[in-house]
Scaffold this motif. Sequence first.
Motif, PDB file in Angstrom:
ATOM      1  N   VAL A  23      -6.266  27.621  22.694  1.00 15.48           N
ATOM      2  CA  VAL A  23      -7.118  28.414  22.418  1.00 15.48           C
ATOM      3  C   VAL A  23      -6.280  29.278  21.279  1.00 15.48           C
ATOM      4  CG1 VAL A  23      -9.743  29.282  22.215  1.00 15.48           C
ATOM      5  CG2 VAL A  23      -9.219  27.235  23.402  1.00 15.48           C
ATOM      6  N   ARG A  24      -6.237  29.697  22.155  1.00 15.83           N
ATOM      7  CA  ARG A  24      -5.593  31.714  21.432  1.00 15.83           C
ATOM      8  C   ARG A  24      -4.113  30.589  20.530  1.00 15.83           C
ATOM      9  NH1 ARG A  24      -1.905  35.155  22.551  1.00 15.83           N
ATOM     10  NH2 ARG A  24      -0.222  34.087  23.621  1.00 15.83           N
ATOM     11  N   GLY A  25      -3.862  29.986  21.130  1.00 20.98           N
ATOM     12  CA  GLY A  25      -2.398  29.488  20.400  1.00 20.98           C
ATOM     13  C   GLY A  25      -3.042  29.357  19.065  1.00 20.98           C
ATOM     14  N   ALA A  74      -9.867  25.566  15.440  1.00 23.94           N
ATOM     15  CA  ALA A  74     -10.620  24.243  15.905  1.00 23.94           C
ATOM     16  C   ALA A  74      -9.968  22.820  15.647  1.00 23.94           C
ATOM     17  CB  ALA A  74     -11.972  24.289  15.537  1.00 23.94           C
ATOM     18  N   ARG A  75      -9.349  22.794  14.692  1.00 25.40           N
ATOM     19  CA  ARG A  75      -8.817  21.913  14.052  1.00 25.40           C
ATOM     20  C   ARG A  75      -7.369  22.063  14.424  1.00 25.40           C
ATOM     21  NH1 ARG A  75     -10.412  18.996   9.344  1.00 25.40           N
ATOM     22  NH2 ARG A  75     -12.646  19.572   9.314  1.00 25.40           N
ATOM     23  N   ARG A  76      -6.990  23.111  14.753  1.00 29.50           N
ATOM     24  CA  ARG A  76      -5.521  22.604  15.346  1.00 29.50           C
ATOM     25  C   ARG A  76      -5.339  22.688  17.108  1.00 29.50           C
ATOM     26  NH1 ARG A  76      -1.571  26.819  13.137  1.00 29.50           N
ATOM     27  NH2 ARG A  76      -2.084  27.071  10.829  1.00 29.50           N
ATOM     28  N   MET A  77      -6.441  22.832  17.217  1.00 32.21           N
ATOM     29  CA  MET A  77      -6.072  22.498  18.089  1.00 32.21           C
ATOM     30  C   MET A  77      -6.352  20.993  19.254  1.00 32.21           C
ATOM     31  SD  MET A  77      -9.389  26.012  19.707  1.00 32.21           S
ATOM     32  CE  MET A  77      -9.181  27.338  18.908  1.00 32.21           C
ATOM     33  N   VAL A  78      -7.175  20.467  18.033  1.00 31.86           N
ATOM     34  CA  VAL A  78      -7.833  18.884  18.981  1.00 31.86           C
ATOM     35  C   VAL A  78      -6.085  18.138  19.159  1.00 31.86           C
ATOM     36  CG1 VAL A  78      -8.491  17.023  18.049  1.00 31.86           C
ATOM     37  CG2 VAL A  78      -9.163  18.961  17.061  1.00 31.86           C
ATOM     38  N   ALA A  79      -5.161  18.154  18.982  1.00 34.22           N
ATOM     39  CA  ALA A  79      -4.145  17.135  19.245  1.00 34.22           C
ATOM     40  C   ALA A  79      -3.795  17.539  20.348  1.00 34.22           C
ATOM     41  CB  ALA A  79      -3.391  17.450  18.431  1.00 34.22           C
ATOM     42  N   PRO A  80      -3.070  19.186  20.777  1.00 36.79           N
ATOM     43  CA  PRO A  80      -2.764  19.138  22.447  1.00 36.79           C
ATOM     44  C   PRO A  80      -4.530  19.451  23.189  1.00 36.79           C
ATOM     45  CG  PRO A  80      -3.272  21.384  20.622  1.00 36.79           C
ATOM     46  CD  PRO A  80      -3.144  20.156  19.738  1.00 36.79           C
ATOM     47  N   THR A  81      -4.938  19.077  23.063  1.00 31.50           N
ATOM     48  CA  THR A  81      -6.463  19.555  23.800  1.00 31.50           C
ATOM     49  C   THR A  81      -6.728  17.922  24.126  1.00 31.50           C
ATOM     50  OG1 THR A  81      -7.518  21.317  22.957  1.00 31.50           O
ATOM     51  CG2 THR A  81      -8.504  19.833  24.578  1.00 31.50           C
ATOM     52  N   VAL A 127     -11.826  27.349  26.774  1.00 29.65           N
ATOM     53  CA  VAL A 127     -12.267  28.390  25.467  1.00 29.65           C
ATOM     54  C   VAL A 127     -12.918  29.298  25.853  1.00 29.65           C
ATOM     55  CG1 VAL A 127     -14.216  28.366  23.823  1.00 29.65           C
ATOM     56  CG2 VAL A 127     -13.005  26.165  24.691  1.00 29.65           C
ATOM     57  N   VAL A 128     -13.784  29.950  26.820  1.00 26.16           N
ATOM     58  CA  VAL A 128     -14.150  31.266  27.221  1.00 26.16           C
ATOM     59  C   VAL A 128     -12.416  32.321  27.094  1.00 26.16           C
ATOM     60  CG1 VAL A 128     -15.351  33.195  28.722  1.00 26.16           C
ATOM     61  CG2 VAL A 128     -16.097  30.439  28.199  1.00 26.16           C
ATOM     62  N   ILE A 129     -11.819  31.283  28.192  1.00 24.01           N
ATOM     63  CA  ILE A 129     -10.349  32.774  28.358  1.00 24.01           C
ATOM     64  C   ILE A 129      -9.865  32.589  27.651  1.00 24.01           C
ATOM     65  CG2 ILE A 129      -8.359  32.636  29.593  1.00 24.01           C
ATOM     66  CD1 ILE A 129     -10.490  30.828  32.289  1.00 24.01           C
ATOM     67  N   GLY A 130      -9.789  31.498  26.341  1.00 22.94           N
ATOM     68  CA  GLY A 130      -8.392  32.048  25.143  1.00 22.94           C
ATOM     69  C   GLY A 130      -9.382  32.865  24.296  1.00 22.94           C
ATOM     70  N   LEU A 131     -10.642  32.655  23.937  1.00 25.79           N
ATOM     71  CA  LEU A 131     -10.940  33.859  23.060  1.00 25.79           C
ATOM     72  C   LEU A 131     -11.151  34.874  24.062  1.00 25.79           C
ATOM     73  CD1 LEU A 131     -14.386  31.613  22.029  1.00 25.79           C
ATOM     74  CD2 LEU A 131     -12.715  32.596  20.880  1.00 25.79           C
ATOM     75  N   LEU A 132     -11.446  34.972  24.552  1.00 28.61           N
ATOM     76  CA  LEU A 132     -11.711  36.887  25.158  1.00 28.61           C
ATOM     77  C   LEU A 132      -9.611  37.221  25.745  1.00 28.61           C
ATOM     78  CD1 LEU A 132     -13.225  36.404  29.228  1.00 28.61           C
ATOM     79  CD2 LEU A 132     -13.941  38.051  26.246  1.00 28.61           C
ATOM     80  N   ARG A 133      -8.941  36.005  25.317  1.00 29.86           N
ATOM     81  CA  ARG A 133      -7.513  36.510  25.478  1.00 29.86           C
ATOM     82  C   ARG A 133      -7.105  37.279  23.887  1.00 29.86           C
ATOM     83  NH1 ARG A 133      -2.306  34.148  27.917  1.00 29.86           N
ATOM     84  NH2 ARG A 133      -1.789  35.971  27.199  1.00 29.86           N
ATOM     85  N   THR A 134      -7.834  36.984  22.674  1.00 26.98           N
ATOM     86  CA  THR A 134      -7.630  37.384  21.483  1.00 26.98           C
ATOM     87  C   THR A 134      -8.823  38.545  20.749  1.00 26.98           C
ATOM     88  OG1 THR A 134      -9.456  35.837  20.560  1.00 26.98           O
ATOM     89  CG2 THR A 134      -7.510  35.255  21.124  1.00 26.98           C
ATOM     90  N   MET A 135     -10.095  38.672  21.813  1.00 23.48           N
ATOM     91  CA  MET A 135     -10.470  39.412  21.753  1.00 23.48           C
ATOM     92  C   MET A 135     -11.032  40.664  22.339  1.00 23.48           C
ATOM     93  SD  MET A 135     -13.338  37.311  19.639  1.00 23.48           S
ATOM     94  CE  MET A 135     -14.075  35.970  20.518  1.00 23.48           C
TER      95      MET A 135
END
Lengths: 221, 260
Positions: free
Chosen positions: A109-111, A144-151, A39-47
Amino acid sequence: MYEWNWQTIAEYLPFVARGIPMTLLVSFGAIAIGVILGVVIGLLRTMAWPAVQRALLWFVELFRNTPVLVQIVYFYYAVPLLLQTKIGPLQAGIVAIGLNTAAYISEIVRGGIVGVGRSQVDAARSLGLSKLDTMRKVILPQAARRMVAPTANMFVVVMKESALVSYIGVAEILHRGDVVQVQTFRPLEVYTMVAVLFLLLITGMTRLMAMVERRWTPVAE
Amino acid sequence: MDKPVLDLAGVHAHYGEFHALRGVDLTLWRGEVIALIGPSGSGKSTLLRTANLLVTPTHGRISFEGREIVRENGAGRSEVLLRDHQLNEYRTRVGIVFQHFNLFPHLSVMENLVLAPTLVLGLDRDTATARAMELLKTVGLAEKADAMPGDLSGGQKQRVAIARSLAMEPEVMLLDEITSALDPETVGEVIRTMKLIAERHVAMLVATHEMDFAREVADRIVFMDEGRIVESGPPAQMLAEPQEPRTRLFLDRILRRATT
Ligand SMILES: Nc1ncnc2c1ncn2[C@@H]1O[C@H](COP(=O)(O)OP(=O)(O)O)[C@@H](O)[C@H]1O
Ligand SMILES: [Mg+2]
């Protein structure tokens, strides 16, 4: 002709089954590392700053483009030399699978964030929301809702990968099966036992994740 | 209509190499309604997004209520003079409604209207809710306050989007072809809502293909093509005797299509 021997099962099932807690420990340890770091890396990769984003992309590519087993072995045998310390097989296994999982989850997360789309950012910004509020109140709740299934799917994958730590001697289900097999020469019974135990655990996990997914479906406008 | 509220001078905008706005001069007066017309790709959306600073102009100046907010530096390039929080504040005063509504799908209709007033204007929840309810009544959707956007028709979504924008009490509303993604039977309800805003004396810059709206409500029609304003004037004059061949061609096509 090889004859199926129930005696082997009765005798060794308790021994092999005692690997279950270890399998669960490796799996959930790796999942915990994977989720938090991912989650941390995913957020950093967008911001984050472009330089940080590039560095993180390297991390992600490194872990996605080498075999997990190689990563596990590397953390057990090679990393201790670099760090001048000893790393136990359990720790090495959890960290290796955990970092690998983090790489994949960061992409999820990024996706998820990117997938929410520019138009939602525009709408929020045009109402005067700051970048941070836009992220917190508009983008992340949808992402978050889009991340649930792949996670959830990733959790099942991790549970399967946990068997790889048997290679460095962590006494989980497969490793205990190996031990019994060497003593009894009954591979059919032993590995059937191993497979059935994994089947039960992973089916349970899949069911659990299906329930989570039903509860958290993406919303359409 | 005594004072200019929004004033664009020599504004250019680029998408990478692509030159989308090529020197636009446009003054929007207090309470004025401008209908912005022109073929698809002529730069209408870009102009509205630039006015709201969702797109940053590359050249030219923009003033809001007499205060310069984008200036040109010595090299002739545009510079936004607002800091982050000032830019957010500016956007609350220049609302934009999009063609595809862009409602927040994870929030109820009421939450869509309350989010920005509480977060940005600092209203308390009760005040924001009461004001939102008034606006929903105005656009005729009070009974949908608790509905989710996904359960509304296109026309209803667009009226919610208008109400969401009005909740910030903007001085200027930018409407970007807000009826063109709608089923024909719901266009009327949205146009009625647009007329209601005009009656509140909010200045409006309305990109539209609805010539009836342009004729009845607009004070001025501005025709754009290829990133430039080609011609502008009062609706009666523009529709009856356009001066420029390109305007005439466009109007011929669009008016004929509307009647057949
Ligand atoms: N994000 C973008 N990136 C690149 N080109 C764009 C983008 N948005 C619009 N354009 C181009 O800019 C031109 C003007 O577009 P737009 O302002 O949307 O016109 P209109 O709203 O009048 O149809 C078009 O040629 C379009 O293809
Ligand atoms: Mg457009």
